[in-house]
Motif scaffolding. Structure first.
Motif, mmCIF file in Angstrom:
data_model
loop_
_atom_site.group_PDB
_atom_site.id
_atom_site.type_symbol
_atom_site.label_atom_id
_atom_site.label_comp_id
_atom_site.label_asym_id
_atom_site.label_seq_id
_atom_site.Cartn_x
_atom_site.Cartn_y
_atom_site.Cartn_z
ATOM 1 N N SER A 1 -6.479 2.919 0.457
ATOM 2 C CA SER A 1 -5.364 2.711 -0.456
ATOM 3 C C SER A 1 -4.552 1.493 -0.022
ATOM 4 C CB SER A 1 -4.509 3.957 -0.633
ATOM 5 O OG SER A 1 -3.934 4.348 0.550
ATOM 6 N N PHE A 2 -4.635 1.145 1.260
ATOM 7 C CA PHE A 2 -4.054 -0.119 1.706
ATOM 8 C C PHE A 2 -4.786 -1.292 1.048
ATOM 9 C CE2 PHE A 2 -3.937 -3.735 4.635
ATOM 10 C CZ PHE A 2 -2.591 -3.833 4.896
ATOM 11 N N GLY B 1 -6.246 -1.189 -1.750
ATOM 12 C CA GLY B 1 -6.125 -1.143 -3.198
ATOM 13 C C GLY B 1 -7.342 -0.568 -3.894
ATOM 14 N N ASP C 1 -6.247 3.936 -5.670
ATOM 15 C CA ASP C 1 -4.925 3.697 -6.237
ATOM 16 C C ASP C 1 -4.649 4.827 -7.217
ATOM 17 O OD1 ASP C 1 -2.642 2.882 -7.409
ATOM 18 O OD2 ASP C 1 -3.289 0.837 -7.811
ATOM 19 N N ILE D 1 2.321 7.926 -5.058
ATOM 20 C CA ILE D 1 2.389 6.982 -3.939
ATOM 21 C C ILE D 1 1.502 7.493 -2.816
ATOM 22 C CG2 ILE D 1 4.308 8.048 -2.674
ATOM 23 C CD1 ILE D 1 4.139 4.335 -3.473
ATOM 24 N N SER D 2 0.999 6.593 -1.994
ATOM 25 C CA SER D 2 0.293 7.014 -0.788
ATOM 26 C C SER D 2 0.730 6.104 0.342
ATOM 27 C CB SER D 2 -1.221 6.947 -0.993
ATOM 28 O OG SER D 2 -1.581 5.632 -1.284
ATOM 29 N N LYS E 1 -0.530 2.610 0.317
ATOM 30 C CA LYS E 1 0.078 1.745 -0.696
ATOM 31 C C LYS E 1 1.456 1.253 -0.233
ATOM 32 C CE LYS E 1 0.559 2.011 -5.692
ATOM 33 N NZ LYS E 1 0.533 3.011 -6.768
ATOM 34 N N SER F 1 0.829 -1.433 2.215
ATOM 35 C CA SER F 1 0.352 -2.691 1.664
ATOM 36 C C SER F 1 1.486 -3.418 0.945
ATOM 37 C CB SER F 1 -0.864 -2.425 0.780
ATOM 38 O OG SER F 1 -0.702 -2.892 -0.483
ATOM 39 N N ASN F 2 2.391 -2.663 0.277
ATOM 40 C CA ASN F 2 3.586 -3.301 -0.291
ATOM 41 C C ASN F 2 4.443 -3.880 0.820
ATOM 42 O OD1 ASN F 2 2.861 -2.527 -2.831
ATOM 43 N ND2 ASN F 2 4.110 -0.680 -2.842
#
Lengths: 488, 318
Positions: free
Chosen positions: A424-425, A427, A430, A435-436, A439, A442-443
């Motif tokens: 999920s980092f 992408g 997704d 939310i995970s 993610k 990564s944001n």
């Protein structure tokens, strides 16, 4: 030695001779396999600590999101990337809601509207000269460069820039009140609801075209065009002219805080203005749910297929092993990619992707245990007594595999969390609206230069989680398989 | 031995073929597989469709795909990269190898020495210190380590460039070619050092506690002689295949590291293909990863059986 050979019998007296001595009844409770493991586990202090941390993280992932009033849907772009601020700790100078604003024009911070105490420290400053028109360079280098605008020589404008440490909560308030384009556009109703005390300056009335239904993309003569459709009938109703107000408000008070008061975002906010504390526990929740369901399904499939393969052996085993071999040759990345491209990423698709190939490890362990125990005498004895295959497998052979299964489950779960967070980092996983942790990270990685807290908090969380899982797993493995202790 | 190797290779080819068919069918059954991508010239799309047989049934497409590989060495046309997928791979593999090969060679000596040190000083403070480091770097996900390194070493302390330098930047500033791979290399090294240390320590302690070590000492060897001549050699047996396997997977690059440091290698192109829904490229990369995985397992198994004949004798499935 000789002196012991001829001992005088009269030197000995009987303790008692009138009763028959029986074995003493056991006063202690019997120690079973699990109790034994538990006793061994308790002795390993590091593992116990890890277990406590792990339990608290799991409990927090259940109740954590309700510790404060923000939810996942409370996004406010005006409150984005606010640094963390925690009660008590702020007095010690950590998590006090300050943030360094880099490369800002210093003159902006002498605005009289800027509340007292906003600027904590000006870290360094430098002056840059800039020409508003064209620079004319003297080729000979005798005179300095000159700046011309519309044929007239004008002086260079000098601006001072600085890195400034500010109390970001006050600064956000200030920017959202006085910043360029930061006024609110309110309809008449919304405007009436605003407390007149928080309005700064005089509101300006204007008209705007607003869609009262939903905006829909419609293809008209080959061109895609936005149209406003009525929510119920779906007819094109066009845009309605509405009178609106441009208002500047004291932002925290507009949001409902008392004068001079503002909230505590314990972990700060992310780049969409959501509370990071809430987000992290929500992300942890999905990680745990995925990991536990995957582990559960993998155990069931792995145990059943491993048992069949190990117990029946021969041709069944041969065929199953070839199938396992092919399945385990498919990279997990391929399974995940194909499923997400075909069906999109939902929770269940992720679980299926993990379970399609994930059970093979467990089935191998179970198969090995079945191979080892199926020809033992006690199994033969049970079969002679008439036990059916299913009973032999479940009651007599399977319990031997429990220790190894428990150990491998404790290693599967962090593995799944790790992989889920990684993808999920990247992408590839997704969940859309859910939310995970990956993610958030990564944001956070994208904004880390100016808002490192969005990266650091989830990073600390996932590291702590993986560390305590591994410590706990090691302790558990030592407890269940004492022979392995000290080897790794 | 030759028979065993041939048997394993044969099995691997069969497995690879079956997986290829599964992946091919899955990819070609994607709902929007043969819809033209946005922004593509319709005439060009027609040519591609014709050459790849996109408008034919899937079994026929597979035949055409195989024929294209055999006759022209073409594995499919990537629309987003506007070239054949095999050309994209050829372009990107060197980048991945360049970044991956350093951690591979750096981590071996460090990992070995730390592992041996920890095993020899078992349960002493330095062993505990190494073990804590190992469990930390094994537990903390690589993307956390990498991003934290990027943040602190790259941005805050400004020691190394935080991102991999693109070709254009390197022209102006040649030393960037070396400094900008320091961080990715460092990030990957920590992880593999931890893994190697753990394995080495585990293997060596197991050998050191076994009974023949006692025999070595009783027959008069010094501790040093018995460790170097007998214990270390034996503990290297399970480690050699792991290292040889690692060498094969150097080709595959790392999705995480390449994404974080923006390295245009295999991992980077995979993410581009995935987000751009470039199906032929995705398929090619998945097949590439599969082959790498299968070859790694094969190499590991074969080298196990070479360095330790017991495994070959006892490990036969039948």
């Amino acid at each position: 030695m000789d002196e012991f050979k001829n001992l005088d019998k009269s030197k000995f007296t009987l303790v008692q001779s009138d009763k028959i001595i029986y074995d003493q009844a056991m006063t202690d409770k019997p120690i079973g396999y699990f109790k034994d493991a538990w006793i061994r586990f308790k002795r390993n202090r590091v593992s116990v600590v890890a277990f406590i941390i792990l339990t608290s993280l799991i409990i927090l992932s259940i109740i954590g999101p309700y510790f404060n009033k923000w939810t996942y849907d409370d996004k406010n772009i005006r409150l984005k990337e606010i640094p963390p601020r925690i009660e008590v700790l702020e007095d010690w100078g950590i998590f006090d809601g300050t943030k360094v604003l880099e490369n800002r024009r210093l003159s902006d911070f002498y605005d009289p509207n800027l509340p007292e105490g906003t600027v904590v420290e000006i870290l360094n400053n430098w002056t840059e000269s800039k020409c508003e028109g064209n620079i004319v360079v003297d080729e000979t280098g005798e005179t300095p460069d000159k700046c011309y605008a519309a044929g007239v020589e004008i002086p260079f404008t000098e601006t001072t820039y600085a890195d400034i440490l500010v109390d970001y909560y006050l600064y956000v308030n200030y920017v959202n009140t006085y910043g360029d384009d930061k006024f609110l556009s309110l309809t008449q109703e919304e405007f009436d609801a605003v407390n007149p005390d928080v309005i700064v300056g005089s509101p300006v009335a204007f008209t705007s075209d607003v869609c009262l239904g939903t905006i829909v993309d419609v293809e008209v003569a080959g061109v895609i065009e936005e149209q406003c459709h009525d929510n119920e009938t779906g007819a094109n109703i066009g845009y309605t002219e509405v009178s609106m107000w441009k208002v500047r408000v004291l932002y925290w008070q507009y949001l409902g805080y008392e004068e001079g008061g503002y909230p505590y975002f314990w972990f700060g906010t992310d780049s969409q203005g959501r509370d990071l504390f809430t987000l992290i526990w929500l992300g942890a929740r999905i990680s745990f749910v995925v990991a536990f369901s995957v582990a559960f399904i993998n155990i069931i499939i792995g145990v059943i297929l491993g048992a069949i393969s190990g117990y029946y052996g021969a041709l069944t085993d041969l065929i199953l092993q070839r199938v396992f071999e092919i399945i385990s040759g498919i990279p997990f990345l391929a399974v995940l990619t194909l499923l997400t491209l075909r069906f999109g990423t939902s929770f269940w698709i992720v679980v299926i992707a993990f379970t399609l190939t994930g059970w093979i490890g467990i089935s191998r362990t179970v198969r090995a245990q079945f191979f080892r125990y199926k020809s033992r005498e006690y199994v033969l004895a049970a079969r002679t007594l008439g036990a059916k295959d299913a009973r032999l497998m479940a009651r007599h052979i399977f319990p031997n595999a429990i220790g190894t299964i428990v150990t491998s489950v404790v290693l599967i779960i962090p593995g799944v969390i790790f992989t889920e967070a990684t993808f999920s980092f990247l992408g590839i996983i997704d969940y859309g609206a859910t939310i995970s942790i990956g993610k958030i990270l990564s944001n956070g990685q994208q904004v880390m230069q100016h808002s490192p807290h969005v990266l650091l908090f989830p990073a600390v969380f996932i590291s702590l989680l993986m560390l305590s899982f591994n410590m706990f797993g090691n302790g558990l493995r030592d407890a269940f398989n004492p022979s392995l202790r000290g080897v790794e | 031995m030759v028979r065993y190797i041939l048997q394993r290779i044969g099995l691997m080819i069969i497995t690879a073929f079956i997986i290829t068919i599964i992946v091919f069918v899955m990819i070609h059954m994607m709902p929007n597989f043969n819809k033209p991508q946005l922004g593509i010239d319709p005439e060009q799309w027609e040519i591609i469709q014709d050459r790849e047989g996109y408008n034919k049934p899937i079994p026929e497409q597979f035949q055409i795909w195989i024929k294209n590989i055999a006759l022209r060495g073409e594995f499919g046309w990537s629309v987003t990269k506007n070239s054949d997928v095999i050309a994209v791979l050829k372009d990107r593999i060197p980048v991945s190898v360049k970044v991956n090969i350093y951690p591979f060679f750096i981590s071996i000596p460090i990992g070995f020495s730390l592992g041996i040190w920890a095993a020899l000083r078992k349960n002493k403070p330095d062993d505990h210190l190494i073990s804590i480091g190992v469990i930390f770097f094994i537990s903390v996900p690589s993307f956390v380590v990498a991003t934290l390194m990027q943040y602190y070493l790259g941005y805050v302390w400004d020691l190394f460039p935080p991102l991999y330098a693109a070709r254009i930047d390197v022209v102006d500033n040649p030393e960037l070619a070396y400094t900008s791979i320091v961080l990715p290399v460092l990030a990957m090294t920590t992880g593999s050092v931890a893994v190697l240390t753990r394995y080495t320590r585990a293997e060596l302690t197991e050998v050191l506690t076994s009974e023949f070590m006692l025999l070595c000492r009783t027959k008069g060897l010094t501790r040093r002689q018995s460790t170097v001549r007998h214990a270390m050699r034996n503990s290297m047996v399970p480690l050699a295949p792991i290292i040889i396997g690692g060498l094969v997977s150097v080709l595959a690059g790392s999705l995480i590291i390449e994404r974080i440091f923006r390295i245009p290698g295999i991992g980077g192109v995979y993410l581009e293909a995935f987000t751009g829904r470039d199906y032929p490229l995705v398929m090619m990369l998945l097949l590439f990863y599969m082959v790498i995985g299968l070859v790694t397992t094969l190499v590991v198994d074969i080298s196990y059986s070479i360095v330790d004949p017991r495994i070959r004798l006892g490990g036969g499935k039948k």
